[in-house]
Design a protein around this motif. Structure first.
Motif, PDB file in Angstrom:
ATOM      1  N   GLY A   1       0.772  -1.231   0.000  1.00  0.00           N
ATOM      2  CA  GLY A   1       0.000   0.000   0.000  1.00  0.00           C
ATOM      3  C   GLY A   1       0.804   1.281   0.000  1.00  0.00           C
ATOM      4  N   GLU A   2       2.135   1.195   0.034  1.00  0.00           N
ATOM      5  CA  GLU A   2       2.947   2.413   0.132  1.00  0.00           C
ATOM      6  C   GLU A   2       3.258   3.042  -1.224  1.00  0.00           C
ATOM      7  N   LEU A   3       3.443   2.225  -2.255  1.00  0.00           N
ATOM      8  CA  LEU A   3       3.792   2.742  -3.572  1.00  0.00           C
ATOM      9  C   LEU A   3       2.769   2.293  -4.612  1.00  0.00           C
ATOM     10  N   PHE A   4       2.441   3.199  -5.521  1.00  0.00           N
ATOM     11  CA  PHE A   4       1.659   2.849  -6.707  1.00  0.00           C
ATOM     12  C   PHE A   4       2.667   2.755  -7.843  1.00  0.00           C
ATOM     13  N   VAL A   5       2.919   1.547  -8.324  1.00  0.00           N
ATOM     14  CA  VAL A   5       4.029   1.311  -9.250  1.00  0.00           C
ATOM     15  C   VAL A   5       3.537   0.971 -10.653  1.00  0.00           C
ATOM     16  N   VAL A   6       4.124   1.633 -11.628  1.00  0.00           N
ATOM     17  CA  VAL A   6       3.912   1.305 -13.035  1.00  0.00           C
ATOM     18  C   VAL A   6       5.269   0.969 -13.626  1.00  0.00           C
ATOM     19  N   ARG A   7       5.347  -0.153 -14.326  1.00  0.00           N
ATOM     20  CA  ARG A   7       6.626  -0.550 -14.903  1.00  0.00           C
ATOM     21  C   ARG A   7       6.461  -0.782 -16.404  1.00  0.00           C
ATOM     22  N   ASN A   8       7.392  -0.253 -17.161  1.00  0.00           N
ATOM     23  CA  ASN A   8       7.415  -0.491 -18.603  1.00  0.00           C
ATOM     24  C   ASN A   8       8.873  -0.524 -19.059  1.00  0.00           C
ATOM     25  N   VAL A   9       9.102  -0.796 -20.318  1.00  0.00           N
ATOM     26  CA  VAL A   9      10.465  -0.848 -20.830  1.00  0.00           C
ATOM     27  C   VAL A   9      11.102   0.533 -20.743  1.00  0.00           C
ATOM     28  N   ALA A  10      12.194   0.629 -19.988  1.00  0.00           N
ATOM     29  CA  ALA A  10      13.011   1.849 -19.855  1.00  0.00           C
ATOM     30  C   ALA A  10      12.315   2.977 -19.105  1.00  0.00           C
ATOM     31  N   ASN A  11      11.302   2.655 -18.298  1.00  0.00           N
ATOM     32  CA  ASN A  11      10.631   3.639 -17.434  1.00  0.00           C
ATOM     33  C   ASN A  11      10.304   4.953 -18.146  1.00  0.00           C
ATOM     34  N   LEU A  12       9.689   4.840 -19.318  1.00  0.00           N
ATOM     35  CA  LEU A  12       9.369   6.020 -20.116  1.00  0.00           C
ATOM     36  C   LEU A  12       7.934   6.485 -19.889  1.00  0.00           C
ATOM     37  N   VAL A  13       7.738   7.782 -20.012  1.00  0.00           N
ATOM     38  CA  VAL A  13       6.397   8.374 -20.002  1.00  0.00           C
ATOM     39  C   VAL A  13       6.162   8.965 -21.387  1.00  0.00           C
ATOM     40  N   PRO A  14       5.125   8.533 -22.077  1.00  0.00           N
ATOM     41  CA  PRO A  14       4.835   9.120 -23.387  1.00  0.00           C
ATOM     42  C   PRO A  14       4.205  10.501 -23.220  1.00  0.00           C
ATOM     43  N   PRO A  15       4.206  11.317 -24.261  1.00  0.00           N
ATOM     44  CA  PRO A  15       3.543  12.619 -24.156  1.00  0.00           C
ATOM     45  C   PRO A  15       2.031  12.442 -24.104  1.00  0.00           C
ATOM     46  N   TYR A  16       1.359  13.470 -23.655  1.00  0.00           N
ATOM     47  CA  TYR A  16      -0.102  13.475 -23.563  1.00  0.00           C
ATOM     48  C   TYR A  16      -0.705  13.382 -24.958  1.00  0.00           C
ATOM     49  N   GLU A  17      -1.451  12.302 -25.222  1.00  0.00           N
ATOM     50  CA  GLU A  17      -2.074  12.092 -26.526  1.00  0.00           C
ATOM     51  C   GLU A  17      -3.495  11.555 -26.325  1.00  0.00           C
ATOM     52  N   PRO A  18      -4.471  12.429 -26.178  1.00  0.00           N
ATOM     53  CA  PRO A  18      -5.849  11.984 -25.950  1.00  0.00           C
ATOM     54  C   PRO A  18      -6.531  11.517 -27.234  1.00  0.00           C
ATOM     55  N   ASP A  19      -6.139  10.337 -27.716  1.00  0.00           N
ATOM     56  CA  ASP A  19      -6.733   9.791 -28.936  1.00  0.00           C
ATOM     57  C   ASP A  19      -7.430   8.473 -28.618  1.00  0.00           C
ATOM     58  N   ASP A  20      -7.761   7.691 -29.645  1.00  0.00           N
ATOM     59  CA  ASP A  20      -8.501   6.454 -29.423  1.00  0.00           C
ATOM     60  C   ASP A  20      -7.597   5.228 -29.323  1.00  0.00           C
ATOM     61  N   ARG A  21      -6.292   5.431 -29.112  1.00  0.00           N
ATOM     62  CA  ARG A  21      -5.372   4.310 -28.978  1.00  0.00           C
ATOM     63  C   ARG A  21      -5.280   3.863 -27.521  1.00  0.00           C
TER      64      ARG A  21
END
Length: 214
Positions: free
Chosen positions: A60-80
């Motif tokens: 309960g201490e961390l909310f973790v998201v893991r992906n290849v190379a810890n990248l955050v994509p830019p904001y793209e509000p589309d249908d993908r």
């Protein structure tokens, strides 16, 4: 009936007799009241760099998201489909986390792939290649620096990619608004698998420094 790998089953037995037995009340409270972590960590899916292990956190201490190379994509509000963006939205809008940490690490395979444009795709879809395209401009600049060793180029891009991800975090309106109001803080950190060293990004200069541990 199919069975899980033996290592997982033996680990589960140890978990039940060890950590769960010691923290039963905590788990039951989390089940009844839900989670309310103050920190979100966006980390690499590399098995050697688990945030819960590095920061020695409990349930309960961390909310973790893991992906290849810890990248955050830019904001793209589309249908993908945007799994990292969806998790970010949930953490900020629903859980109302106070901190977001981009946790990179040394010897990252995704970063290594980004630095090697001659590498063969792993599949016809080349999902990793497309994903690492998020840092393609920086990868090209770093890969072309002949004054650095391959190890130096790798570490440089690992840290630059953390700054890229923080910049992309700010492209999300919900993140930018809360950061400007002082209700959300963005952090960058880099973990050395070999030495166990943690380097934290200075939010003003972008430099990575060893934190003082009291």
């Amino acid at each position: 009936m199919d069975h899980l790998p033996k290592r997982l089953l033996s680990g589960y037995r140890q978990f039940m007799s060890g950590r769960y037995a010691a923290e039963t009340a905590r788990y039951r409270e989390l089940a009844a009241k839900g989670q309310s972590p103050e920190t979100m960590v966006i980390a690499c899916c590399d098995s050697r760099a688990a945030p819960e292990t590095i920061f020695d956190t409990g349930p309960g201490e961390l909310f973790v998201v893991r992906n290849v190379a810890n990248l955050v994509p830019p904001y793209e509000p589309d249908d993908r489909h945007h799994s990292t963006s969806a998790a970010l939205e949930f953490a900020v809008q629903s859980l109302k986390v106070k901190h977001i940490v981009i946790l990179g690490h040394g010897r990252c395979g995704g970063i290594r792939a980004a630095l090697d444009p001659t590498a063969e795709p792993l599949s016809p879809g080349d999902f990793i290649g497309r994903w690492m395209g998020l840092v393609a401009p920086a990868a090209e600049a770093v890969a072309g620096n002949s004054l650095m060793t391959s190890g130096e180029r790798q570490t440089a891009l690992e840290r630059i990619s953390i700054r890229y991800s923080i910049a992309n975090l700010r492209s999300f309106p919900c993140v930018k608004i809360l950061e400007d109001k002082g209700r959300l803080t963005l952090h960058g950190a880099w973990f050395d698998i070999s030495s166990g060293e943690l380097w934290v990004m200075n939010r003003e200069t972008g430099d990575f420094q060893r934190p003082e541990l009291d």
